[in-house]
Design a protein around this motif. Sequence first.
Motif, PDB file in Angstrom:
ATOM      1  N   THR A 114       0.830  -1.202   0.000  1.00  0.00           N
ATOM      2  CA  THR A 114       0.000   0.000   0.000  1.00  0.00           C
ATOM      3  C   THR A 114       0.865   1.252   0.000  1.00  0.00           C
ATOM      4  OG1 THR A 114      -1.714  -1.170   1.245  1.00  0.00           O
ATOM      5  CG2 THR A 114      -1.854   1.227   1.188  1.00  0.00           C
ATOM      6  N   ALA A 115       0.510   2.190  -0.860  1.00  0.00           N
ATOM      7  CA  ALA A 115       1.177   3.495  -0.897  1.00  0.00           C
ATOM      8  C   ALA A 115       0.134   4.558  -0.589  1.00  0.00           C
ATOM      9  CB  ALA A 115       1.804   3.743  -2.263  1.00  0.00           C
ATOM     10  N   TYR A 116       0.349   5.341   0.475  1.00  0.00           N
ATOM     11  CA  TYR A 116      -0.566   6.409   0.849  1.00  0.00           C
ATOM     12  C   TYR A 116      -0.071   7.713   0.236  1.00  0.00           C
ATOM     13  CZ  TYR A 116      -2.560   3.121   4.167  1.00  0.00           C
ATOM     14  OH  TYR A 116      -3.172   2.040   4.733  1.00  0.00           O
ATOM     15  N   VAL A 117      -0.966   8.431  -0.428  1.00  0.00           N
ATOM     16  CA  VAL A 117      -0.569   9.625  -1.156  1.00  0.00           C
ATOM     17  C   VAL A 117      -1.438  10.807  -0.754  1.00  0.00           C
ATOM     18  CG1 VAL A 117       0.210   8.240  -3.116  1.00  0.00           C
ATOM     19  CG2 VAL A 117      -2.128   9.159  -3.115  1.00  0.00           C
ATOM     20  N   ASP A 118      -0.939  11.993  -1.056  1.00  0.00           N
ATOM     21  CA  ASP A 118      -1.698  13.232  -0.892  1.00  0.00           C
ATOM     22  C   ASP A 118      -2.463  13.453  -2.190  1.00  0.00           C
ATOM     23  OD1 ASP A 118      -2.695  15.775  -0.666  1.00  0.00           O
ATOM     24  OD2 ASP A 118      -0.783  16.721  -0.155  1.00  0.00           O
ATOM     25  N   SER A 119      -3.788  13.342  -2.118  1.00  0.00           N
ATOM     26  CA  SER A 119      -4.590  13.400  -3.337  1.00  0.00           C
ATOM     27  C   SER A 119      -4.502  14.748  -4.038  1.00  0.00           C
ATOM     28  CB  SER A 119      -6.058  13.077  -3.007  1.00  0.00           C
ATOM     29  OG  SER A 119      -6.565  14.006  -2.066  1.00  0.00           O
ATOM     30  N   ALA A 120      -4.079  15.787  -3.316  1.00  0.00           N
ATOM     31  CA  ALA A 120      -4.001  17.121  -3.916  1.00  0.00           C
ATOM     32  C   ALA A 120      -2.662  17.376  -4.602  1.00  0.00           C
ATOM     33  CB  ALA A 120      -4.236  18.180  -2.841  1.00  0.00           C
ATOM     34  N   ASP A 121      -1.743  16.438  -4.502  1.00  0.00           N
ATOM     35  CA  ASP A 121      -0.376  16.657  -4.983  1.00  0.00           C
ATOM     36  C   ASP A 121      -0.051  15.643  -6.079  1.00  0.00           C
ATOM     37  OD1 ASP A 121       2.320  17.007  -5.379  1.00  0.00           O
ATOM     38  OD2 ASP A 121       2.887  16.750  -3.282  1.00  0.00           O
ATOM     39  N   LEU A 122       0.075  16.111  -7.309  1.00  0.00           N
ATOM     40  CA  LEU A 122       0.396  15.222  -8.428  1.00  0.00           C
ATOM     41  C   LEU A 122       1.718  14.507  -8.188  1.00  0.00           C
ATOM     42  CD1 LEU A 122      -0.065  14.096 -11.271  1.00  0.00           C
ATOM     43  CD2 LEU A 122       0.993  16.180 -12.194  1.00  0.00           C
ATOM     44  N   GLY A 123       2.686  15.226  -7.600  1.00  0.00           N
ATOM     45  CA  GLY A 123       3.980  14.600  -7.326  1.00  0.00           C
ATOM     46  C   GLY A 123       3.852  13.448  -6.350  1.00  0.00           C
ATOM     47  N   SER A 124       2.971  13.597  -5.351  1.00  0.00           N
ATOM     48  CA  SER A 124       2.756  12.529  -4.378  1.00  0.00           C
ATOM     49  C   SER A 124       2.124  11.315  -5.044  1.00  0.00           C
ATOM     50  CB  SER A 124       1.861  13.032  -3.242  1.00  0.00           C
ATOM     51  OG  SER A 124       1.553  11.995  -2.337  1.00  0.00           O
ATOM     52  N   VAL A 125       1.137  11.545  -5.914  1.00  0.00           N
ATOM     53  CA  VAL A 125       0.503  10.434  -6.631  1.00  0.00           C
ATOM     54  C   VAL A 125       1.522   9.730  -7.519  1.00  0.00           C
ATOM     55  CG1 VAL A 125      -1.292   9.809  -8.292  1.00  0.00           C
ATOM     56  CG2 VAL A 125      -1.759  11.552  -6.560  1.00  0.00           C
ATOM     57  N   SER A 126       2.334  10.498  -8.225  1.00  0.00           N
ATOM     58  CA  SER A 126       3.358   9.924  -9.095  1.00  0.00           C
ATOM     59  C   SER A 126       4.364   9.100  -8.300  1.00  0.00           C
ATOM     60  CB  SER A 126       4.079  11.040  -9.858  1.00  0.00           C
ATOM     61  OG  SER A 126       5.104  10.517 -10.675  1.00  0.00           O
ATOM     62  N   ALA A 127       4.778   9.632  -7.132  1.00  0.00           N
ATOM     63  CA  ALA A 127       5.727   8.909  -6.285  1.00  0.00           C
ATOM     64  C   ALA A 127       5.112   7.629  -5.747  1.00  0.00           C
ATOM     65  CB  ALA A 127       6.193   9.802  -5.136  1.00  0.00           C
ATOM     66  N   GLY A 128       3.815   7.682  -5.409  1.00  0.00           N
ATOM     67  CA  GLY A 128       3.138   6.483  -4.919  1.00  0.00           C
ATOM     68  C   GLY A 128       3.091   5.381  -5.963  1.00  0.00           C
ATOM     69  N   ILE A 129       2.787   5.754  -7.195  1.00  0.00           N
ATOM     70  CA  ILE A 129       2.760   4.764  -8.271  1.00  0.00           C
ATOM     71  C   ILE A 129       4.155   4.207  -8.520  1.00  0.00           C
ATOM     72  CG2 ILE A 129       2.375   4.469 -10.748  1.00  0.00           C
ATOM     73  CD1 ILE A 129       0.064   6.452 -10.492  1.00  0.00           C
ATOM     74  N   ALA A 130       5.166   5.078  -8.492  1.00  0.00           N
ATOM     75  CA  ALA A 130       6.540   4.613  -8.686  1.00  0.00           C
ATOM     76  C   ALA A 130       6.941   3.634  -7.587  1.00  0.00           C
ATOM     77  CB  ALA A 130       7.492   5.812  -8.714  1.00  0.00           C
ATOM     78  N   HIS A 131       6.511   3.911  -6.366  1.00  0.00           N
ATOM     79  CA  HIS A 131       6.805   3.010  -5.246  1.00  0.00           C
ATOM     80  C   HIS A 131       6.189   1.635  -5.495  1.00  0.00           C
ATOM     81  CE1 HIS A 131       7.252   1.544  -1.123  1.00  0.00           C
ATOM     82  NE2 HIS A 131       5.956   1.235  -1.163  1.00  0.00           N
ATOM     83  N   LEU A 132       4.940   1.620  -5.932  1.00  0.00           N
ATOM     84  CA  LEU A 132       4.266   0.337  -6.175  1.00  0.00           C
ATOM     85  C   LEU A 132       4.904  -0.396  -7.352  1.00  0.00           C
ATOM     86  CD1 LEU A 132       0.555   1.442  -5.660  1.00  0.00           C
ATOM     87  CD2 LEU A 132       1.995   0.159  -4.068  1.00  0.00           C
ATOM     88  N   ARG A 133       5.260   0.323  -8.393  1.00  0.00           N
ATOM     89  CA  ARG A 133       5.910  -0.332  -9.530  1.00  0.00           C
ATOM     90  C   ARG A 133       7.266  -0.897  -9.109  1.00  0.00           C
ATOM     91  NH1 ARG A 133       4.828  -2.710 -12.051  1.00  0.00           N
ATOM     92  NH2 ARG A 133       5.686  -2.378 -14.128  1.00  0.00           N
TER      93      ARG A 133
END
Length: 360
Positions: A114-133
Amino acid sequence: MQASGIERSSGEPQGPASARAAGVRDVAALAGVSRQTVSRVLNEHPQIKESTRRRVMDAIAELQYTPNFAARALGTRRSRTIGVLASDSRHYGPSTSIAALEAAARAAGHWVSTAYVDSADLGSVSAGIAHLRGQAVDGIVVVAPHVRVLEALDELRVDVPVVTLLAGGRGVRGDGGDRSPAVDQVEGARIATRHLVELGHTRIAHLAGPSDWLESSSRERGFELELAAHGLEPAAIVRGDWSARSGHDAGEALLGDSAAEPPTAVFAANDQMALGLMRYVREHGGDVPGSLSLVGFDDIPDAEYFWPPLTTVRQDFDELARRAVAALVERPERPDGADAAADRPMLVPELIVRESAARR
């Protein structure tokens, strides 16, 4: 005579079974099958008989055997890990969805990262996906019910299937489709509103959730559609932030001195806001349902212990999670690349009638 444990050859060390971790050979011996059959069961080979699979799984459970998923991933090119991209886990819906996903994944023999992200921050979402990949996940389930998270996903290149747990469904991305296991939030709101109409209420207001939440906009739409079907207009629509405090604060706009013609009933978009509104009514000399009938949404575990017990709409988070996991687990096994789970109709929520709404 039936053996009570694993028989070992004379060359193996003697002693209790717990002296070493069980291996595939032990599972095969206890189940009465070959090691190749155990491997086929673990890799979900389609031609294994159900009776054989059950014997192997029972042996695995008895021996507390832990498969080496990392080694298996080398041979199958599948990590058997499902990624979960999550935000707003402090709220009931997302937190319950995440717990249900973990249970459904375990039942399907998969891990969850699980990767928890800040929904308001595109960079956070991108980092979360990179973590999961980076975890080599086989697919991703998105439990981030914000419009902006979907917009971020559309901008990012994600090379694994993505399932979104959202109102209306966004599909298993990667096959060109636009389907997803989903709860019909619009219909759930219509069911709640219809209940109030059938009790004789004509001045019905809606205590809505945040405008950027997909569930909130879907429930608001269902409320308006159901009223229109009965020739009614909303008495008012006031927006909260899902918290009990915001429900309490909304009481002034809905029922205070500034309200020209207060509603006789309110459909609240979640149970916590309904709880806050209940308190406001009591603080100002009223009672539920005598002064105001009230219906919530979610059926949180505490809802039946509110005073009065809250009439609300229940979602089946466990079934939703099972469908999401199945959409990712089954999809690679199907020759047409489709997913069986997403072909199922949306789940329809259930009205749980208690004591917070009364006949007008």
